[in-house]
Design a protein around this motif. Structure first.
Motif, PDB file in Angstrom:
ATOM      1  N   LEU A  48      -8.633  -5.274   0.516  1.00  0.00           N
ATOM      2  CA  LEU A  48      -8.311  -3.496   1.596  1.00  0.00           C
ATOM      3  C   LEU A  48      -7.505  -2.979   0.168  1.00  0.00           C
ATOM      4  O   LEU A  48      -7.227  -1.759  -0.677  1.00  0.00           O
ATOM      5  CB  LEU A  48      -7.259  -3.471   2.866  1.00  0.00           C
ATOM      6  CG  LEU A  48      -7.392  -1.875   3.075  1.00  0.00           C
ATOM      7  CD1 LEU A  48      -8.630  -1.083   2.808  1.00  0.00           C
ATOM      8  CD2 LEU A  48      -6.108  -2.053   4.517  1.00  0.00           C
ATOM      9  N   VAL A  49      -6.287  -3.744  -0.134  1.00  0.00           N
ATOM     10  CA  VAL A  49      -5.181  -3.400  -1.805  1.00  0.00           C
ATOM     11  C   VAL A  49      -6.403  -2.921  -1.992  1.00  0.00           C
ATOM     12  O   VAL A  49      -5.807  -2.109  -2.868  1.00  0.00           O
ATOM     13  CB  VAL A  49      -4.365  -4.440  -1.564  1.00  0.00           C
ATOM     14  CG1 VAL A  49      -4.025  -3.647  -2.833  1.00  0.00           C
ATOM     15  CG2 VAL A  49      -3.396  -4.487  -0.351  1.00  0.00           C
ATOM     16  N   LYS A  50      -7.014  -4.055  -2.869  1.00  0.00           N
ATOM     17  CA  LYS A  50      -7.704  -3.686  -4.064  1.00  0.00           C
ATOM     18  C   LYS A  50      -7.877  -2.698  -4.252  1.00  0.00           C
ATOM     19  O   LYS A  50      -8.921  -2.050  -5.389  1.00  0.00           O
ATOM     20  CB  LYS A  50      -8.243  -5.105  -4.356  1.00  0.00           C
ATOM     21  CG  LYS A  50      -9.376  -5.099  -5.861  1.00  0.00           C
ATOM     22  CD  LYS A  50     -10.351  -6.432  -5.986  1.00  0.00           C
ATOM     23  CE  LYS A  50     -10.437  -6.288  -7.229  1.00  0.00           C
ATOM     24  NZ  LYS A  50     -11.751  -6.390  -6.856  1.00  0.00           N
ATOM     25  N   GLN A  51      -8.609  -2.204  -3.305  1.00  0.00           N
ATOM     26  CA  GLN A  51     -10.381  -1.707  -3.483  1.00  0.00           C
ATOM     27  C   GLN A  51      -9.171  -0.511  -2.844  1.00  0.00           C
ATOM     28  O   GLN A  51      -9.971   0.590  -3.624  1.00  0.00           O
ATOM     29  CB  GLN A  51     -10.979  -1.575  -1.969  1.00  0.00           C
ATOM     30  CG  GLN A  51     -11.966  -0.655  -1.550  1.00  0.00           C
ATOM     31  CD  GLN A  51     -13.548  -0.546  -0.348  1.00  0.00           C
ATOM     32  OE1 GLN A  51     -12.856  -1.742  -0.100  1.00  0.00           O
ATOM     33  NE2 GLN A  51     -14.201   0.224  -0.256  1.00  0.00           N
ATOM     34  N   ILE A  52      -8.255   0.208  -2.112  1.00  0.00           N
ATOM     35  CA  ILE A  52      -7.586   1.401  -2.377  1.00  0.00           C
ATOM     36  C   ILE A  52      -7.665   1.534  -3.702  1.00  0.00           C
ATOM     37  O   ILE A  52      -6.843   2.274  -4.176  1.00  0.00           O
ATOM     38  CB  ILE A  52      -6.108   1.182  -1.453  1.00  0.00           C
ATOM     39  CG1 ILE A  52      -6.972   1.211  -0.127  1.00  0.00           C
ATOM     40  CG2 ILE A  52      -5.028   2.212  -1.781  1.00  0.00           C
ATOM     41  CD1 ILE A  52      -5.783   0.576   0.809  1.00  0.00           C
ATOM     42  N   ASN A  53      -6.395   1.102  -4.953  1.00  0.00           N
ATOM     43  CA  ASN A  53      -6.196   0.506  -5.908  1.00  0.00           C
ATOM     44  C   ASN A  53      -7.889   1.078  -6.382  1.00  0.00           C
ATOM     45  O   ASN A  53      -7.088   1.284  -7.682  1.00  0.00           O
ATOM     46  CB  ASN A  53      -5.354  -0.710  -6.249  1.00  0.00           C
ATOM     47  CG  ASN A  53      -4.379  -1.048  -6.092  1.00  0.00           C
ATOM     48  OD1 ASN A  53      -3.503  -0.810  -5.635  1.00  0.00           O
ATOM     49  ND2 ASN A  53      -4.245  -2.599  -5.844  1.00  0.00           N
ATOM     50  N   ILE A  72       1.531  -0.597   0.006  1.00  0.00           N
ATOM     51  CA  ILE A  72      -0.031  -0.366  -0.066  1.00  0.00           C
ATOM     52  C   ILE A  72       0.838   1.474   0.400  1.00  0.00           C
ATOM     53  O   ILE A  72       0.827   2.234  -0.435  1.00  0.00           O
ATOM     54  CB  ILE A  72      -1.169   0.153   1.326  1.00  0.00           C
ATOM     55  CG1 ILE A  72      -2.170  -1.366   0.895  1.00  0.00           C
ATOM     56  CG2 ILE A  72      -1.646   1.651   1.095  1.00  0.00           C
ATOM     57  CD1 ILE A  72      -3.034  -1.251   2.385  1.00  0.00           C
ATOM     58  N   TRP A  73       2.087   1.453   0.691  1.00  0.00           N
ATOM     59  CA  TRP A  73       2.629   2.362   1.044  1.00  0.00           C
ATOM     60  C   TRP A  73       3.308   2.662   0.113  1.00  0.00           C
ATOM     61  O   TRP A  73       3.281   4.466  -0.180  1.00  0.00           O
ATOM     62  CB  TRP A  73       3.352   3.078   2.474  1.00  0.00           C
ATOM     63  CG  TRP A  73       3.732   3.863   2.734  1.00  0.00           C
ATOM     64  CD1 TRP A  73       5.407   4.212   3.027  1.00  0.00           C
ATOM     65  CD2 TRP A  73       3.611   5.493   2.498  1.00  0.00           C
ATOM     66  NE1 TRP A  73       5.516   5.472   2.672  1.00  0.00           N
ATOM     67  CE2 TRP A  73       4.577   6.283   3.051  1.00  0.00           C
ATOM     68  CE3 TRP A  73       2.367   6.016   2.284  1.00  0.00           C
ATOM     69  CZ2 TRP A  73       3.968   7.789   3.284  1.00  0.00           C
ATOM     70  CZ3 TRP A  73       2.035   7.320   2.476  1.00  0.00           C
ATOM     71  CH2 TRP A  73       2.781   7.912   2.936  1.00  0.00           C
ATOM     72  N   GLN A  74       3.874   1.931  -0.435  1.00  0.00           N
ATOM     73  CA  GLN A  74       5.112   2.014  -1.230  1.00  0.00           C
ATOM     74  C   GLN A  74       4.488   2.124  -2.865  1.00  0.00           C
ATOM     75  O   GLN A  74       5.490   3.040  -4.028  1.00  0.00           O
ATOM     76  CB  GLN A  74       5.992   1.106  -1.930  1.00  0.00           C
ATOM     77  CG  GLN A  74       7.691   0.815  -0.524  1.00  0.00           C
ATOM     78  CD  GLN A  74       7.772   2.107   0.040  1.00  0.00           C
ATOM     79  OE1 GLN A  74       8.539   2.668  -1.392  1.00  0.00           O
ATOM     80  NE2 GLN A  74       8.241   2.515   1.750  1.00  0.00           N
ATOM     81  N   LYS A  75       3.526   1.682  -2.740  1.00  0.00           N
ATOM     82  CA  LYS A  75       2.924   2.044  -3.943  1.00  0.00           C
ATOM     83  C   LYS A  75       2.249   3.463  -4.298  1.00  0.00           C
ATOM     84  O   LYS A  75       2.033   3.913  -5.325  1.00  0.00           O
ATOM     85  CB  LYS A  75       1.774   0.389  -4.355  1.00  0.00           C
ATOM     86  CG  LYS A  75       0.926   1.120  -5.980  1.00  0.00           C
ATOM     87  CD  LYS A  75      -0.209   0.026  -6.009  1.00  0.00           C
ATOM     88  CE  LYS A  75      -0.446  -0.485  -7.566  1.00  0.00           C
ATOM     89  NZ  LYS A  75      -1.217  -1.064  -7.517  1.00  0.00           N
ATOM     90  N   HIS A  76       1.382   4.028  -3.496  1.00  0.00           N
ATOM     91  CA  HIS A  76       0.865   5.066  -3.299  1.00  0.00           C
ATOM     92  C   HIS A  76       1.588   6.253  -2.941  1.00  0.00           C
ATOM     93  O   HIS A  76       0.717   7.724  -2.649  1.00  0.00           O
ATOM     94  CB  HIS A  76      -0.531   5.135  -2.443  1.00  0.00           C
ATOM     95  CG  HIS A  76      -1.568   3.619  -3.224  1.00  0.00           C
ATOM     96  ND1 HIS A  76      -1.841   3.917  -4.400  1.00  0.00           N
ATOM     97  CD2 HIS A  76      -1.575   2.650  -3.038  1.00  0.00           C
ATOM     98  CE1 HIS A  76      -2.275   2.807  -5.531  1.00  0.00           C
ATOM     99  NE2 HIS A  76      -2.677   2.128  -4.254  1.00  0.00           N
ATOM    100  N   LYS A  77       1.977   6.679  -1.882  1.00  0.00           N
ATOM    101  CA  LYS A  77       3.148   7.557  -0.995  1.00  0.00           C
ATOM    102  C   LYS A  77       3.434   8.433  -1.625  1.00  0.00           C
ATOM    103  O   LYS A  77       2.743   9.653  -1.283  1.00  0.00           O
ATOM    104  CB  LYS A  77       4.631   7.008  -0.185  1.00  0.00           C
ATOM    105  CG  LYS A  77       5.652   6.775  -1.467  1.00  0.00           C
ATOM    106  CD  LYS A  77       6.954   6.653  -0.516  1.00  0.00           C
ATOM    107  CE  LYS A  77       7.802   5.437  -1.182  1.00  0.00           C
ATOM    108  NZ  LYS A  77       9.434   6.084  -0.713  1.00  0.00           N
TER     109      LYS A  77
END
Length: 197
Positions: free
Chosen positions: A188-193, A105-110
């Protein structure tokens, strides 16, 4: 016939009592006030995992002091997708989950200005939180929650962690997780993406 009158009287007395407790004018029964009183009471009850908030609720606002000394309020993040992670150094499941939050999550969207992630450490001093972040390898912002007061806005104070709360751009809760489950975490990861594309 006598039973019908007794039952009717009992129901009337109960309605008056509930109306008085809900702030209705004495001696009157307002069905809307009775309904509001009952629904307010139900909304403060915890679910089976200890959450006192629900999906669809506006996330309760708070101010948190981050480990770098900066203070952030949840309301100041309105317009962003926000993930709150409730954690503590003594929580083994948190230690297991946090590297995945960092990596997936963080590294992908920071670097996405429309996303914010805050780890909220429950009732531990700054030094402990800094050591905990280092030990788990996380670089996302960590905040201090003395006395678990922020946590208590979302779940029963004595209920467990780890917990993640995902909040949409309008400030509404869209997902809540409890403990670490690979399938739930992947969801959760999918929903954030999806929310950020």
């Amino acid at each position: 016939m006598k039973n019908i009158y007794l039952n009717a009287f009992a129901m009337f007395f109960l309605a008056i009592s509930i109306g008085a407790c809900s702030g209705a004018k004495k001696g009157t029964v307002n069905a809307e006030n009775v309904t509001d009183s009952v629904s307010n009471e139900l909304s403060t009850q915890a679910d089976s995992t200890g959450y006192i908030v629900r999906v669809g609720d506006v996330a309760p606002d708070f101010k948190v002091v981050l480990t770098d000394g900066q203070t952030v309020s949840l309301s100041s993040l309105r317009g962003k997708v926000v993930m709150l992670q409730f954690t503590a150094s003594w929580c083994g499941v948190c230690r297991k989950e946090m590297p995945f939050i960092e990596k997936d999550i963080w590294q992908k969207h920071k670097d996405n200005k429309d996303f914010a992630l805050i780890g909220i450490d429950r009732d531990e001093p700054l030094e402990t939180v800094l050591s905990f972040a280092k030990a788990t390898g996380v670089t996302y912002p960590m905040g201090l929650d003395p006395n678990a007061d922020i946590f208590a806005k979302y779940a029963l104070r004595d209920s467990g962690i780890t917990r993640n709360v995902l909040i949409d751009r309008e400030g509404k809760i869209v997902k809540m997780t409890r403990l670490y489950n690979e399938e739930e975490f992947a969801s959760l990861v999918k929903q954030i993406n999806e929310m950020l594309t």
